[in-house]
Write a protein that holds these residues in place. Sequence first.
Motif, PDB file in Angstrom:
ATOM      1  N   ASP A  12       0.799  -1.175   0.075  1.00 57.92           N
ATOM      2  CA  ASP A  12       0.001   0.062  -0.024  1.00 57.92           C
ATOM      3  C   ASP A  12       0.805   1.317   0.004  1.00 57.92           C
ATOM      4  OD1 ASP A  12      -2.356  -1.697   0.051  1.00 57.92           O
ATOM      5  OD2 ASP A  12      -2.725  -1.252   2.128  1.00 57.92           O
ATOM      6  N   ARG A  13       2.101   1.423   0.889  1.00 55.77           N
ATOM      7  CA  ARG A  13       2.919   2.497   0.883  1.00 55.77           C
ATOM      8  C   ARG A  13       3.642   2.500  -0.831  1.00 55.77           C
ATOM      9  NH1 ARG A  13       4.263   0.355   5.994  1.00 55.77           N
ATOM     10  NH2 ARG A  13       5.928  -0.747   5.243  1.00 55.77           N
ATOM     11  N   GLU A  14       3.829   1.657  -1.226  1.00 57.89           N
ATOM     12  CA  GLU A  14       4.356   1.536  -2.551  1.00 57.89           C
ATOM     13  C   GLU A  14       3.370   2.100  -3.694  1.00 57.89           C
ATOM     14  OE1 GLU A  14       6.119  -1.933  -4.350  1.00 57.89           O
ATOM     15  OE2 GLU A  14       7.270  -2.311  -2.217  1.00 57.89           O
ATOM     16  N   VAL A  21       4.074  10.101  -7.407  1.00 57.10           N
ATOM     17  CA  VAL A  21       5.009  10.403  -8.291  1.00 57.10           C
ATOM     18  C   VAL A  21       4.084  10.976  -9.411  1.00 57.10           C
ATOM     19  CG1 VAL A  21       7.044   9.472  -9.943  1.00 57.10           C
ATOM     20  CG2 VAL A  21       6.854   9.117  -7.166  1.00 57.10           C
ATOM     21  N   ARG A  22       3.137   9.996 -10.007  1.00 59.67           N
ATOM     22  CA  ARG A  22       2.282  10.190 -11.070  1.00 59.67           C
ATOM     23  C   ARG A  22       1.672  11.533 -11.121  1.00 59.67           C
ATOM     24  NH1 ARG A  22      -2.624   9.797 -13.069  1.00 59.67           N
ATOM     25  NH2 ARG A  22      -3.406   9.252 -10.818  1.00 59.67           N
ATOM     26  N   ALA A  27       1.214  17.267 -12.956  1.00 61.46           N
ATOM     27  CA  ALA A  27       1.154  18.688 -12.595  1.00 61.46           C
ATOM     28  C   ALA A  27       2.242  19.336 -13.429  1.00 61.46           C
ATOM     29  CB  ALA A  27       1.315  19.134 -11.102  1.00 61.46           C
ATOM     30  N   ILE A  28       3.417  18.747 -13.165  1.00 66.52           N
ATOM     31  CA  ILE A  28       4.666  19.509 -14.126  1.00 66.52           C
ATOM     32  C   ILE A  28       4.156  19.575 -15.536  1.00 66.52           C
ATOM     33  CG2 ILE A  28       7.002  19.213 -14.640  1.00 66.52           C
ATOM     34  CD1 ILE A  28       7.499  17.859 -11.853  1.00 66.52           C
ATOM     35  N   ARG A  29       3.629  18.604 -16.083  1.00 63.83           N
ATOM     36  CA  ARG A  29       3.481  18.590 -17.621  1.00 63.83           C
ATOM     37  C   ARG A  29       2.289  19.580 -17.989  1.00 63.83           C
ATOM     38  NH1 ARG A  29       1.405  13.345 -18.572  1.00 63.83           N
ATOM     39  NH2 ARG A  29       3.619  12.597 -18.272  1.00 63.83           N
ATOM     40  N   VAL A  30       1.325  19.886 -17.045  1.00 68.75           N
ATOM     41  CA  VAL A  30       0.384  20.761 -17.229  1.00 68.75           C
ATOM     42  C   VAL A  30       0.858  22.175 -16.960  1.00 68.75           C
ATOM     43  CG1 VAL A  30      -1.738  21.793 -16.214  1.00 68.75           C
ATOM     44  CG2 VAL A  30      -1.531  19.051 -16.525  1.00 68.75           C
TER      45      VAL A  30
END
Length: 55
Positions: A12-14, A21-22, A27-30
């Motif tokens: 669950d942590r992974e 990260v996704r 957000a960076i792409r937008v």
Amino acid sequence: MSSSEEDDKRRDREIAHNEAVRRAVGAIRVSGWAIALAVIVGVIAFTIGWAWLRR
């Protein structure tokens, strides 16, 4: 705790880490597209303004 419960919590942590990260990459792409669009609009506005003043 049993071994299976520990494995479930680790998994669950992974999953939560991968999801974070996704979302950050999305957000960076937008943001990149928004900056690019703002620059293009700015260049167009500058060009129109410059041409209008130079007429």
